[in-house]
Design a protein around this motif. Structure first.
Motif, PDB file in Angstrom:
ATOM      1  N   VAL A  37       4.861   5.958   2.500  1.00 32.87           N
ATOM      2  CA  VAL A  37       4.186   7.111   2.261  1.00 32.87           C
ATOM      3  C   VAL A  37       5.210   8.336   1.468  1.00 32.87           C
ATOM      4  N   LYS A  46       0.839  -1.352  -0.041  1.00 30.53           N
ATOM      5  CA  LYS A  46      -0.071   0.070  -0.067  1.00 30.53           C
ATOM      6  C   LYS A  46       0.913   1.127   0.036  1.00 30.53           C
ATOM      7  N   ALA A  58       5.754   2.680   8.141  1.00 29.65           N
ATOM      8  CA  ALA A  58       6.029   3.079   6.808  1.00 29.65           C
ATOM      9  C   ALA A  58       7.399   3.703   6.574  1.00 29.65           C
ATOM     10  N   ALA A  60      -5.098   5.991   4.908  1.00 30.91           N
ATOM     11  CA  ALA A  60      -3.730   5.852   4.747  1.00 30.91           C
ATOM     12  C   ALA A  60      -3.177   4.639   5.855  1.00 30.91           C
ATOM     13  N   SER A  83       0.000   1.895   5.784  1.00 33.88           N
ATOM     14  CA  SER A  83       0.776   2.213   4.411  1.00 33.88           C
ATOM     15  C   SER A  83       2.099   1.432   4.382  1.00 33.88           C
ATOM     16  N   ALA A 108       0.316   5.307   9.893  1.00 35.72           N
ATOM     17  CA  ALA A 108       1.352   4.372   9.144  1.00 35.72           C
ATOM     18  C   ALA A 108       2.885   4.173   9.792  1.00 35.72           C
ATOM     19  N   THR A 140       1.009   5.393  -0.036  1.00 32.69           N
ATOM     20  CA  THR A 140       0.038   6.586  -0.095  1.00 32.69           C
ATOM     21  C   THR A 140       0.839   7.867  -0.351  1.00 32.69           C
TER      22      THR A 140
END
Length: 310
Positions: free
Chosen positions: A75, A5, A114, A69, A72, A111, A7
């Motif tokens: 990012v 994922k 991340a 988000a 994630s 997140a 963002t």
């Protein structure tokens, strides 16, 4: 299979184009996040509707809500105002500092695992602010600068020689500004040092064009700054992280004694993999190159100091 994922914070030209390149590479599902209502939703929907014809399979979501988000893997921070003609990257500092600081806090909240890639200008300073505001370990916060600066340098060398863009490798160090340091000694075309193929005065002209490459586009566009090459450069970094490619890329990395600099972000070659910056590589620099690098880092520190005093 778990999809990564990604963002992208900020759905302006750089953010939306980043989402485009990331989707085309099928690196994962993309969340386009922005404070403006409707814009990220509209761009995300438009981009996702290209999937059947462009042949990529990933979900692209537009949102104004940080909860989307959550968790994630990467990012990308592009939020902030872009340069206009006559503005330096440093002119953006006060406005963008507030935005990036707030974004970094939200990343830490939603997140926490991340890797963060910062694109907002002035880049090295904003990357440092994101590192501080997020509370993340420095290897997990990276600035996208060198990949963009080197792709410009590689473009100009390929055009000069009339050869494939793919066969040129190059290195640009220092802050992402007019004091960046294109290292022509480390530029190669098909494994051949470009100094054997291009006369010194042309090399100097190419280095100069690289340093002012962003400004050249700002002057031509009149209403903003570059986004195709920056977006593609971010996608290369996202790919290196999510696929643990361990690529050697020039990025704005946190320096902890390397090149005699500490507690500052500046453009250096680094190994980029699933942990973010796996290792900063120290290369041999001639006295003039090191002096130029130090001057570039000093300019980054100066902007940081001004920010802290306000």
């Amino acid at each position: 299979m778990h999809r990564s994922k990604i963002t992208v914070v900020g759905s302006g030209n750089v953010g939306a184009t980043t989402a485009h390149w990331v989707a085309v590479k099928e690196l994962g599902d993309v969340v386009l996040l922005d404070v403006v209502e409707g814009m990220p939703q509209g761009k995300a929907l438009d981009l996702m509707e290209a999937a059947p014809v462009a042949g990529f399979d990933c979900r692209i979501t537009g949102t104004n809500n940080w909860e989307d988000a959550a968790d994630s893997d990467v990012v990308v921070i592009t939020a902030g105002i872009a340069r206009r003609p006559g503005m330096s990257r440093e002119d953006l500092v006060q406005i963008n500092a507030r935005i990036v600081g707030e974004v970094a806090k939200q990343v830490a909240r939603f997140a926490p695992a991340a890797i963060v890639i910062v694109v907002t200008n002035p880049l090295d300073v904003m990357t440092y602010l994101a590192y501080q505001a997020s509370g993340f370990a420095p290897h997990r916060v990276i600035g996208m600068s060198g990949v963009l600066d080197t792709t410009r340098l590689r473009t100009f060398i390929a055009l000069e020689l009339g050869i494939s863009f793919e066969d040129v490798t190059a290195l640009v160090l220092g802050g992402h500004g007019d004091q960046m340091v294109p290292l022509m000694r480390y530029a190669y075309a098909g494994g051949i040092p470009v100094s054997q193929l291009i006369p010194p005065e042309r090399l100097e002209a190419i280095a100069h064009r690289t340093r002012y490459g962003g400004g050249e586009i700002v002057e031509l566009l009149k209403t903003g700054s570059a986004y195709y090459a920056p977006g593609a450069s971010v996608a290369v970094m996202v790919e290196a992280i999510l696929r643990d490619k361990r690529r050697i890329l020039p990025v704005a990395a946190y320096l902890n004694g390397e090149y005699g600099e500490s507690d500052v972000y500046a453009g250096v070659p680094a190994i980029i993999g699933s942990n973010g910056v796996e290792k900063v590589l120290e290369i041999d620099l001639e006295a003039a190159e090191l002096a130029a690098f130090k001057a570039s880092v000093a300019a980054v520190r100066e902007t940081l100091a001004k920010l802290k005093s306000n």
